[in-house]
Design a protein around this motif. Structure first.
Motif, mmCIF file in Angstrom:
data_model
loop_
_atom_site.group_PDB
_atom_site.id
_atom_site.type_symbol
_atom_site.label_atom_id
_atom_site.label_comp_id
_atom_site.label_asym_id
_atom_site.label_seq_id
_atom_site.Cartn_x
_atom_site.Cartn_y
_atom_site.Cartn_z
ATOM 1 N N ASP A 33 4.508 47.008 -15.849
ATOM 2 C CA ASP A 33 4.270 46.940 -14.418
ATOM 3 C C ASP A 33 3.996 45.473 -14.073
ATOM 4 O O ASP A 33 3.324 44.767 -14.817
ATOM 5 N N MET A 34 4.533 45.018 -12.930
ATOM 6 C CA MET A 34 4.414 43.611 -12.567
ATOM 7 C C MET A 34 3.702 43.461 -11.230
ATOM 8 O O MET A 34 3.776 44.350 -10.366
ATOM 9 N N GLY A 35 3.051 42.337 -11.058
ATOM 10 C CA GLY A 35 2.311 42.136 -9.823
ATOM 11 C C GLY A 35 2.313 40.699 -9.355
ATOM 12 O O GLY A 35 2.693 39.786 -10.099
ATOM 13 N N TRP A 36 1.922 40.527 -8.130
ATOM 14 C CA TRP A 36 1.691 39.220 -7.542
ATOM 15 C C TRP A 36 0.205 39.059 -7.253
ATOM 16 O O TRP A 36 -0.450 40.011 -6.816
ATOM 17 N N ARG A 45 -8.897 34.154 -7.674
ATOM 18 C CA ARG A 45 -7.563 34.749 -7.626
ATOM 19 C C ARG A 45 -7.690 36.230 -7.268
ATOM 20 O O ARG A 45 -8.576 36.928 -7.771
ATOM 21 N N GLU A 46 -6.804 36.710 -6.403
ATOM 22 C CA GLU A 46 -6.887 38.095 -5.951
ATOM 23 C C GLU A 46 -5.541 38.787 -6.061
ATOM 24 O O GLU A 46 -4.482 38.168 -6.002
ATOM 25 N N PHE A 47 -5.605 40.095 -6.183
ATOM 26 C CA PHE A 47 -4.415 40.926 -6.256
ATOM 27 C C PHE A 47 -3.730 40.977 -4.899
ATOM 28 O O PHE A 47 -4.384 41.073 -3.862
ATOM 29 N N VAL A 48 -2.386 40.941 -4.913
ATOM 30 C CA VAL A 48 -1.614 41.030 -3.683
ATOM 31 C C VAL A 48 -0.738 42.284 -3.668
ATOM 32 O O VAL A 48 -0.781 43.071 -2.725
ATOM 33 N N CYS A 96 2.700 35.389 -10.391
ATOM 34 C CA CYS A 96 3.063 36.732 -10.834
ATOM 35 C C CYS A 96 2.562 36.927 -12.259
ATOM 36 O O CYS A 96 2.249 35.964 -12.972
ATOM 37 N N ASN A 97 2.449 38.189 -12.638
ATOM 38 C CA ASN A 97 2.019 38.516 -13.985
ATOM 39 C C ASN A 97 2.235 40.004 -14.217
ATOM 40 O O ASN A 97 2.394 40.779 -13.262
ATOM 41 N N MET A 105 -5.542 44.500 -12.296
ATOM 42 C CA MET A 105 -5.911 43.258 -12.951
ATOM 43 C C MET A 105 -4.736 42.783 -13.806
ATOM 44 O O MET A 105 -3.949 43.590 -14.318
ATOM 45 N N PRO A 106 -4.625 41.465 -13.988
ATOM 46 C CA PRO A 106 -3.510 40.953 -14.783
ATOM 47 C C PRO A 106 -3.659 41.280 -16.254
ATOM 48 O O PRO A 106 -4.777 41.446 -16.761
ATOM 49 N N VAL A 107 -2.528 41.366 -16.928
ATOM 50 C CA VAL A 107 -2.512 41.597 -18.363
ATOM 51 C C VAL A 107 -2.524 40.252 -19.057
ATOM 52 O O VAL A 107 -1.633 39.432 -18.880
ATOM 53 N N GLY A 108 -3.525 39.990 -19.835
ATOM 54 C CA GLY A 108 -3.590 38.729 -20.571
ATOM 55 C C GLY A 108 -3.991 37.557 -19.698
ATOM 56 O O GLY A 108 -4.136 37.669 -18.487
#
Length: 121
Positions: A33-36, A45-48, A96-97, A105-108
């Motif tokens: 799953d990918m995110g910005w 830093r915040e989730f978008v 992105c991550n 939350m980001p992975v890694g």
């Protein structure tokens, strides 16, 4: 090699649009799953937005819902963020991550250089 390369940022006026791209290495992108995310000056830093691998279900922060659209091209290992009706409070560096959808939350801890988005009033 782990790689995230964001692009497409720039300076726009309030109400304008931008389309961000993120080219990810297969190691990060494949079946994830990918995110910005974004980070404004002086803020964390915040989730978008996020998109599920495979079924392409999408998720958004309340602050961007209805204005931003996340998509992905699995053949190109690329995730996009279409940003419409931009506001000055959208000004930030965008990253992105891979993302944990349970927590958004980001992975890694690896990040690319990000792409600067500046919205003038």
């Amino acid at each position: 090699q782990v790689q995230l390369v964001e692009s497409g940022g720039g300076l726009v006026q309030t109400g304008g649009s931008l389309r961000l791209s993120c080219a990810a290495s297969g190691r990060i992108f494949s079946r994830n799953d990918m995110g910005w995310f974004r980070q404004a000056p002086g803020k964390e830093r915040e989730f978008v937005a996020a998109i599920r691998w495979g079924r392409n279900s999408t998720y958004y922060a309340d602050s961007v819902k209805g204005r931003f659209t996340i998509s992905r091209d699995n053949a190109k290992n690329t995730v996009y963020l279409q940003m419409n009706s931009l506001k000055p409070e959208d000004t930030a560096v965008y990253y992105c991550n891979a993302v944990y959808l349970a927590t958004m939350m980001p992975v890694g801890g690896y990040w690319g250089q990000g792409t600067q988005v500046t919205v003038s009033s």
